[in-house]
Design a protein around this motif. Structure first.
Motif, PDB file in Angstrom:
ATOM      1  N   GLN A 272       0.895  -1.559  -0.144  1.00  0.00           N
ATOM      2  CA  GLN A 272      -0.289   0.044  -0.323  1.00  0.00           C
ATOM      3  C   GLN A 272       1.147   1.306  -0.224  1.00  0.00           C
ATOM      4  N   ASP A 273       1.875   0.951   0.738  1.00  0.00           N
ATOM      5  CA  ASP A 273       3.021   2.586   0.755  1.00  0.00           C
ATOM      6  C   ASP A 273       3.756   2.390  -0.297  1.00  0.00           C
ATOM      7  N   ILE A 274       4.024   1.601  -1.103  1.00  0.00           N
ATOM      8  CA  ILE A 274       4.326   1.350  -2.744  1.00  0.00           C
ATOM      9  C   ILE A 274       3.187   2.079  -3.580  1.00  0.00           C
ATOM     10  N   GLU A 275       1.976   0.966  -3.384  1.00  0.00           N
ATOM     11  CA  GLU A 275       1.410   1.952  -3.880  1.00  0.00           C
ATOM     12  C   GLU A 275       0.547   3.640  -4.318  1.00  0.00           C
ATOM     13  N   ARG A 276       0.734   3.749  -2.919  1.00  0.00           N
ATOM     14  CA  ARG A 276       0.922   5.372  -2.201  1.00  0.00           C
ATOM     15  C   ARG A 276       1.826   6.277  -3.341  1.00  0.00           C
ATOM     16  N   ALA A 277       3.244   6.453  -2.888  1.00  0.00           N
ATOM     17  CA  ALA A 277       4.067   6.500  -3.610  1.00  0.00           C
ATOM     18  C   ALA A 277       4.005   6.746  -5.075  1.00  0.00           C
ATOM     19  N   TRP A 278       3.178   5.162  -5.728  1.00  0.00           N
ATOM     20  CA  TRP A 278       3.761   5.729  -6.853  1.00  0.00           C
ATOM     21  C   TRP A 278       2.498   6.358  -7.734  1.00  0.00           C
ATOM     22  N   ARG A 279       1.489   6.322  -6.831  1.00  0.00           N
ATOM     23  CA  ARG A 279       0.513   7.235  -7.477  1.00  0.00           C
ATOM     24  C   ARG A 279       0.380   8.733  -7.107  1.00  0.00           C
ATOM     25  N   GLU A 280       1.660   9.142  -6.098  1.00  0.00           N
ATOM     26  CA  GLU A 280       2.314  10.578  -6.307  1.00  0.00           C
ATOM     27  C   GLU A 280       2.840  10.602  -7.553  1.00  0.00           C
ATOM     28  N   ALA A 281       3.336   9.998  -7.069  1.00  0.00           N
ATOM     29  CA  ALA A 281       4.379   9.997  -8.556  1.00  0.00           C
ATOM     30  C   ALA A 281       3.991  10.891  -9.732  1.00  0.00           C
ATOM     31  N   LEU A 282       3.236   9.980 -10.149  1.00  0.00           N
ATOM     32  CA  LEU A 282       2.393   9.856 -11.555  1.00  0.00           C
ATOM     33  C   LEU A 282       1.282  11.337 -11.514  1.00  0.00           C
ATOM     34  N   ALA A 283       0.916  11.491 -10.181  1.00  0.00           N
ATOM     35  CA  ALA A 283       0.057  12.360 -10.685  1.00  0.00           C
ATOM     36  C   ALA A 283       1.264  13.724 -10.866  1.00  0.00           C
ATOM     37  N   VAL A 284       2.013  14.319 -10.476  1.00  0.00           N
ATOM     38  CA  VAL A 284       2.668  15.366 -10.919  1.00  0.00           C
ATOM     39  C   VAL A 284       3.463  14.959 -12.364  1.00  0.00           C
TER      40      VAL A 284
END
Length: 171
Positions: free
Chosen positions: A80-92
Motif C-alpha cells: 500500500q505504501d509503494i502504491e501510494r508513492a507511485w500514485r503520488e509520482a504519477l500525479a505530477v
C-alpha cells in the motif's frame, strides 16, 4: 499416524483451514479495520502454510498461522505504501507522459519486487546499495558513512548486485 497429524497433507491442511479460517479472517479484519481484503490475505496465509517446511511439525497451528499472517499483513501495508508513492509520482506527470494502465501495473509490480529484494539484504548492504545507486556516493564515501572498510563495501555491493541479477532473471 493419522492424516491430521501431518499439516502438509491435504486432509490436515483442510482440517486446519476449517478449524482456524474464521478466527484468521477476524484477525485480519481487526488489524485492517474490517478491510474487504481480509479474505484475500487469509487465503494468502493458508497458501504460505501449504508451502511451509515447518508445516510438517505444527504443534500450535493458530500460533503458526498468526506468525504467517503477520508477515502477510506487513507485506500488504508495504505494498500500500509503494502504491501510494507511485500514485503520488504519477500525479505530477503531465497527461501526455502518463503511462498506460498496463504500464502502471507492470511498474508497480516491479517496484514491489525491488522492495522485497531490498528487504532480503542485510541492513548495511541495503544502505550501501541505496547510497551508491540513489545518492551516487563512492565506495570510500559509503564506507566512511557506514563505518566499514572499502573491502566490506565491495562485499555488500556484490550481495546487492547478486540480488539484482536474480531479480532480473525472474519472469
Amino acid at each position: 499416524m493419522s492424516a491430521t497429524s501431518h499439516p502438509s497433507t491435504p486432509a490436515s491442511i483442510d482440517a486446519i483451514y476449517r478449524a482456524h479460517h474464521g478466527w484468521l479472517l477476524g484477525w485480519f479484519r481487526r488489524r485492517l479495520g474490517g478491510a474487504s481484503c481480509a479474505a484475500d490475505l487469509a487465503h494468502d496465509t493458508f497458501v504460505r502454510l501449504m508451502l511451509s517446511r515447518d508445516a510438517l511439525s505444527l504443534a500450535e497451528p493458530r500460533a503458526f498461522l498468526r506468525t504467517l499472517a503477520h508477515g502477510v499483513v506487513v507485506n500488504h501495508w508495504r505494498r500500500q505504501d509503494i502504491e501510494r508513492a507511485w500514485r503520488e509520482a504519477l500525479a505530477v506527470l503531465p497527461e501526455p507522459m502518463a503511462p498506460s494502465p498496463e504500464e502502471r501495473l507492470m511498474a508497480l509490480e516491479t517496484l514491489c519486487r525491488i522492495d522485497a529484494m531490498l528487504d532480503r539484504l542485510n541492513p548495511k548492504a541495503r544502505a550501501a546499495f541505496l547510497l551508491s545507486q540513489l545518492d551516487g556516493l563512492t565506495y570510500a564515501e559509503i564506507g566512511t558513512q557506514l563505518k566499514v572498510s572499502e573491502r566490506m563495501m565491495k562485499k555488500y555491493m556484490a550481495q546487492a548486485m547478486l540480488q539484482c541479477l536474480l531479480l532480473a532473471e525472474q519472469p
